[in-house]
Design an enzyme around this catalytic site. Structure first.
Site, PDB file in Angstrom:
ATOM      1  CB  CYS A  54      66.933 -15.579  48.355  1.00 49.94           C
ATOM      2  SG  CYS A  54      67.924 -14.436  48.526  1.00 49.94           S
ATOM      3  CB  ALA A  57      69.697 -14.487  52.146  1.00 51.33           C
ATOM      4  NE  ARG A  88      72.886 -15.536  59.819  1.00 50.16           N
ATOM      5  CZ  ARG A  88      74.195 -15.644  59.806  1.00 50.16           C
ATOM      6  NH1 ARG A  88      75.048 -14.852  59.397  1.00 50.16           N
ATOM      7  NH2 ARG A  88      74.614 -16.776  60.225  1.00 50.16           N
ATOM      8  CG  HIS A 186      73.790 -22.536  54.440  1.00 48.57           C
ATOM      9  ND1 HIS A 186      73.667 -23.109  55.544  1.00 48.57           N
ATOM     10  CD2 HIS A 186      73.314 -21.055  54.503  1.00 48.57           C
ATOM     11  CE1 HIS A 186      72.891 -22.258  56.414  1.00 48.57           C
ATOM     12  NE2 HIS A 186      72.858 -20.898  55.687  1.00 48.57           N
TER      13      HIS A 186
HETATM   14 FE1  CFM Z   1      72.472 -23.177  60.998  1.00 52.60          FE
HETATM   15 FE2  CFM Z   1      70.417 -22.334  61.808  1.00 52.60          FE
HETATM   16 FE3  CFM Z   1      71.241 -21.916  59.268  1.00 52.60          FE
HETATM   17 FE4  CFM Z   1      72.520 -20.816  61.426  1.00 52.60          FE
HETATM   18 FE5  CFM Z   1      71.135 -18.524  61.383  1.00 52.60          FE
HETATM   19 FE6  CFM Z   1      68.904 -19.933  61.573  1.00 52.60          FE
HETATM   20 FE7  CFM Z   1      69.985 -19.472  59.201  1.00 52.60          FE
HETATM   21 MO1  CFM Z   1      68.899 -17.526  60.589  1.00 52.60          MO
HETATM   22  S1  CFM Z   1      71.996 -22.150  63.046  1.00 52.60           S
HETATM   23  S2  CFM Z   1      73.401 -21.627  59.628  1.00 52.60           S
HETATM   24  S3  CFM Z   1      72.978 -18.882  62.088  1.00 52.60           S
HETATM   25  S4  CFM Z   1      70.355 -23.514  60.089  1.00 52.60           S
HETATM   26  S5  CFM Z   1      69.635 -18.241  62.739  1.00 52.60           S
HETATM   27  S6  CFM Z   1      68.368 -21.982  62.755  1.00 52.60           S
HETATM   28  S7  CFM Z   1      67.872 -19.549  59.878  1.00 52.60           S
HETATM   29  S8  CFM Z   1      70.757 -17.759  59.336  1.00 52.60           S
HETATM   30  S9  CFM Z   1      70.506 -20.911  57.674  1.00 52.60           S
HETATM   31  C1  HCA Z   2      68.236 -16.033  55.848  1.00 47.98           C
HETATM   32  C2  HCA Z   2      68.847 -15.419  57.024  1.00 47.98           C
HETATM   33  C3  HCA Z   2      68.388 -15.423  58.217  1.00 47.98           C
HETATM   34  C4  HCA Z   2      67.085 -14.231  58.324  1.00 47.98           C
HETATM   35  C5  HCA Z   2      66.403 -14.043  59.752  1.00 47.98           C
HETATM   36  C6  HCA Z   2      64.914 -13.904  59.755  1.00 47.98           C
HETATM   37  C7  HCA Z   2      69.130 -14.826  59.460  1.00 47.98           C
HETATM   38  O1  HCA Z   2      67.435 -17.032  56.270  1.00 47.98           O
HETATM   39  O2  HCA Z   2      68.781 -16.194  54.952  1.00 47.98           O
HETATM   40  O3  HCA Z   2      64.104 -14.067  59.205  1.00 47.98           O
HETATM   41  O4  HCA Z   2      64.658 -13.241  60.934  1.00 47.98           O
HETATM   42  O5  HCA Z   2      69.083 -15.305  60.566  1.00 47.98           O
HETATM   43  O6  HCA Z   2      69.669 -13.685  59.422  1.00 47.98           O
HETATM   44  O7  HCA Z   2      67.652 -16.678  58.711  1.00 47.98           O
END
Ligand code: CFM
Ligand code: HCA
Length: 535
Positions: A54, A57, A88, A186
């Site tokens: 969400c 998150a 994470r 983000h």
């Molecule tokens: Fe970039 Fe990602 Fe993301 Fe990420 Fe992550 Fe991710 Fe994410 Mo989980 S590199 S910032 S550090 S798009 S692993 S593939 S899904 S948190 S929103």
């Molecule tokens: C997010 C965080 C997440 C979830 C990870 C997962 C992360 O999506 O808000 O589903 O294992 O990297 O912590 O992507």
């Protein structure tokens, strides 16, 4: 087996309307991929078990959370706080005079009475307590769903606290329902950091090549490995946004000579704003995979154009690659020819394909949880992206040239010339690099995961905690690419070696001999596992 027919078979249990919607989020790569359009950055269909996180998150957990010297207060129930705390594996270590609060989880622990009578008082008290115990220089407040529903004014509380304690207090209206982790979460976090932090520092003495690393979150220590190699070449890292990052360093981000963009999905708009405001150019890099790491390092050196930097870069590449070359060849001989599904949030589903390719593994199905069309098709499609994209809850920041800090570092002619050889202000998207016949699925869900695994039987599945066990229970090795299943780093040369070793362990573990995939069994097990539906 791969192709339009596979898509149809994977979706044939959907009602017509769902079928139409989900079909628009999928495609099979063909030779004319330039004209292929994929639906992306839209809300998931209610009722479908999606893997997405969400808005809260994404704001608190992904972008703000890693800033180590900041107290991150979650205004909401304790569950939201707990599940965005450390999951994470974004690591941080403090240097002398630095603070690190990442081991703490700060929550206002909202209860029913706060929902009825309002939670602002509790928030004020939480800030007071945090200041008294930890004396941070900055605090963030992240709103969870109930905050927006009951109308607590976290911005007013933040402004009041800022005046009272003389520190930076930033509020983020990132209620979970405002959208998905990436697109909304983000963006709200990054906009806040752009408005309140970047450009407020007075700087320190940097060497000849000061750089920022944007969109790197130090999962499993990735950022540390990137920094080690870049520093060995001679770069000075002003800040990493935000893995192992800090408020103190981020304030000086405007003083870097170049912005490297690792995860373009999470940060491209910030890179653009910094360029507009301070004149700092941005270069797309990918430190996942040997070929992409080598290319990225060469490109950075080319940007600065200094002969000694270019030759030092070559030297470091030889040295670092030399350390893992034999190891990688050994693992490649054992992994070659395997196939993979890769489904992660944003850029990683693309970046890791390079590393897999280096090991002889083909990504036959890939997709993003929160990608936008440009992440699939390249930045050139941005002007064509329709307004129905999920952006309605995000403030559109307008920036102007900063009177004090805007700098012109090269002539427009030289910049245009450089753009022909290195990816300045550009990324090409995932599709161009995928093999013919590969399948691309945006916002892959649990049902589709099962169906595609049954139809295509990949050797490995890369995803996150929510879908990892679907695949594993079907007898297909899975690896989390969000948290790395407690391993890492996977970046640069050394990281590629660790990744290869992990895959080798995963593939050759004897445990797989004890699991029978459902497609190899009769109807009884099928009925238990899938409610009677036969593959
Ligand atoms: Fe970039 Fe990602 Fe993301 Fe990420 Fe992550 Fe991710 Fe994410 Mo989980 S590199 S910032 S550090 S798009 S692993 S593939 S899904 S948190 S929103
Ligand atoms: C997010 C965080 C997440 C979830 C990870 C997962 C992360 O999506 O808000 O589903 O294992 O990297 O912590 O992507």
């Amino acid at each position: 087996m791969r192709g339009e027919n596979t898509l149809k078979r994977a979706l044939d249990k959907y009602p017509a309307r769902v079928y139409k919607n989900r079909k628009s989020h999928m495609l099979v790569k063909d030779s004319s991929c330039k004209t292929q359009e994929i639906a992306a950055n839209t809300r998931s269909i209610p009722g479908i078990i999606s893997n997405r996180g969400c808005c809260f998150a994404g704001c608190k957990g992904v972008v703000l959370g890693p800033l180590k010297d900041v107290v991150h207060i979650v205004h909401g129930p304790v569950g939201c706080s707990y599940y965005t705390w450390g999951t994470r594996r974004n690591k941080a270590r403090k240097s002398i005079n630095e603070k690190n609060f990442l081991q703490y989880c700060f929550s206002t622990d909202m209860q029913e009475s706060d929902i009825v009578f309002g939670g602002e008082k509790k928030l004020r008290n939480a800030i007071k307590e945090a200041v008294e115990i930890f004396s941070p220089e900055a605090i963030t407040i992240s709103a969870t769903c109930p905050v927006g529903l009951i109308g607590d004014d976290i911005h007013a509380v933040a402004a009041e606290a800022e005046r009272e304690y003389g520190i930076k207090v930033m509020a983020f209206s990132c209620e979970g329902y405002k959208g998905v982790s990436q697109s909304a979460g983000h963006h709200i976090a990054n906009n806040g950091l752009m408005k309140n932090v970047i450009g407020t520092g007075k700087g320190k003495k940097y060497g000849s090549y000061p750089i920022n690393i944007l969109g790197e979150y130090n999962i499993g220590g990735d950022g540390w490995e990137i920094s080690r190699v870049l520093e060995k070449i001679g770069y000075d890292i002003v800040t990493i946004m935000t893995g192992d990052g800090s408020y103190a360093e981020l304030k000086n981000a405007h003083l870097a000579g170049l912005n490297l963009v690792q995860c373009h999905r999470s940060i491209n708009y910030i890179a653009e704003m910094i360029e507009k405001k301070y004149g700092t150019h941005w270069l797309k890099v990918n430190f996942l995979g040997i070929s992409s790491t080598i290319q990225s390092l060469k490109n950075i050196a080319l940007y600065f154009g200094d002969e000694s930097l270019i030759s030092k870069t070559e030297e470091v590449i030889q040295e670092e690659y030399g350390m893992v070359k034999d190891q990688l060849e050994y693992y490649k001989s054992r992994l070659q020819g395997r196939t993979a599904f890769i489904f992660v949030g944003g850029s990683r589903a693309h970046h890791y394909q390079v590393l897999l390719n280096d090991l002889g593994i083909e990504s036959i199905l890939a997709g993003y949880e929160f990608g936008h069309r440009d992440d699939y098709e390249g930045r050139e499609v941005i002007p064509d992206i329709k307004a129905d994209a999920d952006t309605k809850n995000i403030e559109e920041l307008k920036v102007e040239k900063d009177k004090k800090y805007f700098r012109v570092t090269m002539s427009p002619e030289k910049l245009e010339e450089l753009k022909k050889t290195i990816p300045l202000s550009y990324y090409g998207g995932m599709l161009k690099e995928m093999a013919q016949g590969s399948i691309v699925v945006d916002d892959l869900n649990h049902h589709e995961t099962e169906e595609f695994i049954r139809l295509l039987k990949p050797d490995m599945f890369f995803s996150g905690i929510k879908d990892k066990y679907i695949s594993q229970k079907m007898g297909v090795y899975s690896k989390q690419l969000h948290s790395y299943d407690y391993s890492g780093p996977y970046t640069m040369f050394k990281g590629a070696g660790i990744f290869a070793k992990d895959l080798d362990m995963g593939m050759y573990t004897p445990a797989w001999r004890f699991v029978t995939p459902p497609w190899k069994t009769g109807p009884i097990l099928e009925a238990v596992l899938f409610g009677g539906e036969k593959a």
